[in-house]
Design an enzyme around this catalytic site. Structure first.
Site, PDB file in Angstrom:
ATOM      1  N   TYR A  52       0.858  -1.037   0.181  1.00 11.74           N
ATOM      2  CA  TYR A  52       0.113  -0.043   0.002  1.00 11.74           C
ATOM      3  C   TYR A  52       0.853   1.197   0.065  1.00 11.74           C
ATOM      4  CZ  TYR A  52      -3.061   3.760   1.235  1.00 11.74           C
ATOM      5  OH  TYR A  52      -3.611   4.839   1.563  1.00 11.74           O
ATOM      6  N   HIS A  82      -4.368  16.442  -3.328  1.00 10.53           N
ATOM      7  CA  HIS A  82      -4.625  16.587  -1.977  1.00 10.53           C
ATOM      8  C   HIS A  82      -4.375  18.208  -1.815  1.00 10.53           C
ATOM      9  CE1 HIS A  82      -4.717  12.187  -1.875  1.00 10.53           C
ATOM     10  NE2 HIS A  82      -5.015  12.300  -0.786  1.00 10.53           N
ATOM     11  N   ASN A 194       0.477  12.177   5.047  1.00 12.75           N
ATOM     12  CA  ASN A 194      -0.009  11.198   6.134  1.00 12.75           C
ATOM     13  C   ASN A 194       0.505  11.620   7.409  1.00 12.75           C
ATOM     14  OD1 ASN A 194      -1.073   7.730   5.734  1.00 12.75           O
ATOM     15  ND2 ASN A 194      -1.863   9.464   5.106  1.00 12.75           N
ATOM     16  N   TYR A 279     -17.241  33.500  44.811  1.00  8.01           N
ATOM     17  CA  TYR A 279     -16.699  32.321  44.345  1.00  8.01           C
ATOM     18  C   TYR A 279     -15.566  32.821  43.421  1.00  8.01           C
ATOM     19  CZ  TYR A 279     -19.813  28.615  46.069  1.00  8.01           C
ATOM     20  OH  TYR A 279     -20.603  27.854  46.909  1.00  8.01           O
ATOM     21  N   ARG A 282     -12.863  33.547  45.693  1.00  7.95           N
ATOM     22  CA  ARG A 282     -12.414  32.823  46.871  1.00  7.95           C
ATOM     23  C   ARG A 282     -11.861  31.490  46.184  1.00  7.95           C
ATOM     24  NH1 ARG A 282     -16.659  29.906  50.249  1.00  7.95           N
ATOM     25  NH2 ARG A 282     -18.224  31.518  49.768  1.00  7.95           N
ATOM     26  N   PHE A 326      -2.012   7.552  11.796  1.00  9.27           N
ATOM     27  CA  PHE A 326      -2.307   8.825  11.316  1.00  9.27           C
ATOM     28  C   PHE A 326      -3.668   9.376  12.099  1.00  9.27           C
ATOM     29  CE2 PHE A 326      -3.706   5.693   8.280  1.00  9.27           C
ATOM     30  CZ  PHE A 326      -4.896   5.452   8.714  1.00  9.27           C
ATOM     31  N   GLU A 412     -12.476   5.765   5.046  1.00  4.21           N
ATOM     32  CA  GLU A 412     -12.101   6.427   6.125  1.00  4.21           C
ATOM     33  C   GLU A 412     -13.323   7.044   7.058  1.00  4.21           C
ATOM     34  OE1 GLU A 412      -9.762   9.332   4.384  1.00  4.21           O
ATOM     35  OE2 GLU A 412      -8.370   7.908   3.575  1.00  4.21           O
TER      36      GLU A 412
END
Length: 505
Positions: A52, A82, A194, A279, A282, A326, A412
């Site tokens: 791959y 990409h 990746n 608060y 404090r 990844f 994915e």
């Protein structure tokens, strides 16, 4: 120049790269492991077995075998296809940090890239070639594909980069720096895109700013406590030791030191009709301390991630193996934690501002901290602005890590949204810096009304640093500029340095 040892880099080194713009390079000892894994990938690329990302397509197209002669074209196409980022540009300092993180990941010797690729990233950092990377487009698996592709595009002579203050096409930016584009070999494009380096860099920047702002919040809380004539009894060390949380104990200790020697505090130790403060006064050690602990926990995760190998497939002892490093879930969780801390620090600070402007709560200070209320509105709308910023941060603090959506034809099918989680931290920290700026201004104004009583030496030093940029508000004036100048003092750390406050990360 910082020399980085893969697997052993600390947060302080990464903060230097981000804040100071330092270039970075890998320790030369990493070279042998890098070249050995590259040789194994080259051998696999020439073989018949499908591996791959080496001689196959990507994602849903992993079943498509690629001919050996098309290896370089495959990697180049991967990068170009990409480059789909959109939106505003990522800050250059974060891009440089991202590039350093990519060096660290590749430097572990499990990614199969050549040393020439490492050398090009190092040279780009040293000679100031900074890729233009859009902020939007990553879902945090299979890593930060789009942002990292925009970085890789410059390395192959495509995309855009900034060099010497000029925005240039990638090839021109490299040439201007005396560099040449690289031709990607088997798996190198995939190794570059990746990974979690964009999300991690964004989260680290958010962490570093949040830690500094937390220290500022400890300082401004002391200023507000003195301005409101609040009690320091809740800072008693035994109270916090009995609970045991590190952050809470430390915040109380810092607050005691900052307020030591205050004439204002000494003036109402006895015969004060108030039994307890609200608060927001404090419980500051409990809230800021818990936030500090949360930030440190996130820092531990991000330091681990910064040293991690997060691409796919990986060159292991038993071969080249596909996995899922990844997936940026750890980064998403860490960024969500940071967001929670930022929101809560701002929420309690805003309540202190509201207390200071309210004549029913501020122990005899004038309404809205102005000498002539009615004719002047003083800090009335500055407080409203902080309410708006606080509310926005609470909305932004909603978790991103739970918002998965399937992508890439359901290959994915669960993603981390780490980029979303990390990118918002910039805006949240900007909002928080302005809340704390208004608190510093309000509290300093309140302390001025306590004259002739004086605050502590440390707090007076912080007020003096503030007054260089923001004068006392005698009458209404245009305040937006005051807020921005005070916010810059907060962001730069000028106020905490003046007070001598340093909180370890």
């Amino acid at each position: 120049m910082l020399t980085l040892t893969p697997g052993a880099v600390r947060l302080a080194d990464l903060e230097h790269i981000w804040r100071d713009g330092l270039p970075a390079r890998l320790d030369p000892s990493a070279r042998d492991g890098i070249e050995a894994s590259a040789a194994r990938v080259a051998q696999a690329a020439g073989g018949k077995a499908a591996v791959y990302g080496v001689n196959t397509g990507f994602g849903k197209l992993a079943h498509v075998k690629i001919a050996a002669g098309d290896t370089r074209t495959l990697q180049r196409n991967l990068i170009l296809s990409h480059c789909c980022g959109v939106g505003d540009e990522t800050d250059a300092a974060i891009v440089r940090l991202m590039m350093a993180l990519k060096l660290l990941s590749l430097g572990r010797g499990a990614s199969g890239v050549r040393w020439e690729l490492i050398a090009l990233i190092e040279a780009m950092l040293e000679r100031g070639v900074t890729p233009i990377i859009p902020l939007q487009g990553s879902v945090g698996a299979s890593g930060d594909l789009a942002p990292l592709a925009h970085m890789a595009a410059v390395m192959i002579g495509e995309g855009e980069a900034v060099h010497a203050g000029k925005r240039l096409p990638g090839a021109q930016a490299l040439a201007a720096a005396g560099l040449k584009p690289i031709v990607l070999e088997a798996k190198e494009g995939l190794a570059l895109i990746n990974g979690t380096q964009f999300s991690t860099a964004m989260a680290l920047a958010g962490l570093f700013d949040a830690l500094r702002l937390t220290a500022n919040a400890v300082l401004t809380s002391c200023l507000s406590t003195d301005a409101a004539m609040g009690s320091t009894a809740p800072l008693h060390p035994q109270i916090h030791a009995l609970r045991g949380h590190r952050g809470q104990i430390e915040v109380a200790e810092h607050m005691r030191a900052l307020m030591e020697g205050s004439q204002i505090r000494d003036s109402h130790r006895e015969d004060d009709i108030r039994v307890q403060d609200p608060y927001c006064i404090r419980c500051q050690p409990q809230v800021a301390g818990a936030a500090l602990d949360l930030l440190r926990q996130a820092g531990t995760t991000l330091e681990t991630e910064a040293n991690a190998v997060t691409d796919n497939p990986l060159v292991l002892d038993g071969g080249i193996v596909s996995g899922g490093n990844f997936h940026a879930e750890p980064v998403a969780f860490a960024a969500d934690m940071i967001a929670l801390a930022i929101a809560e620090i701002g929420a309690i600070a805003q309540r202190r501002i509201a207390l200071l402007v309210d004549p029913n709560l501020n122990h005899d200070l004038p309404p809205f901290l102005t000498p002539e209320p009615g004719l002047n509105s003083g800090f009335m709308i500055a407080e409203v602005t902080t309410a708006a910023l606080m509310s926005e941060n609470k909305h932004l603090a909603n978790p991103c890590s739970t918002d998965s959506t399937p992508t890439s034809a359901n290959q994915e099918d669960h993603v981390s949204m780490a980029a979303h989680a990390a990118v918002r931290l910039m805006r949240m920290n900007e909002n928080l810096s302005r809340i704390l700026a208004v608190e510093a201004m309000s509290a300093a104004q309140g302390i001025a009304f306590r004259a002739p009583l004086q605050s502590s030496p440390a707090l007076l030093a912080a007020i003096e640093a503030l007054r260089v940029q923001v004068p006392v508000l005698e009458a209404d004036r245009y305040m937006a500029g005051d807020i921005e100048r005070a916010a810059e003092l907060v962001r730069s750390g000028a106020l905490i340095r003046a007070a001598g406050l340093e909180i370890a990360p």
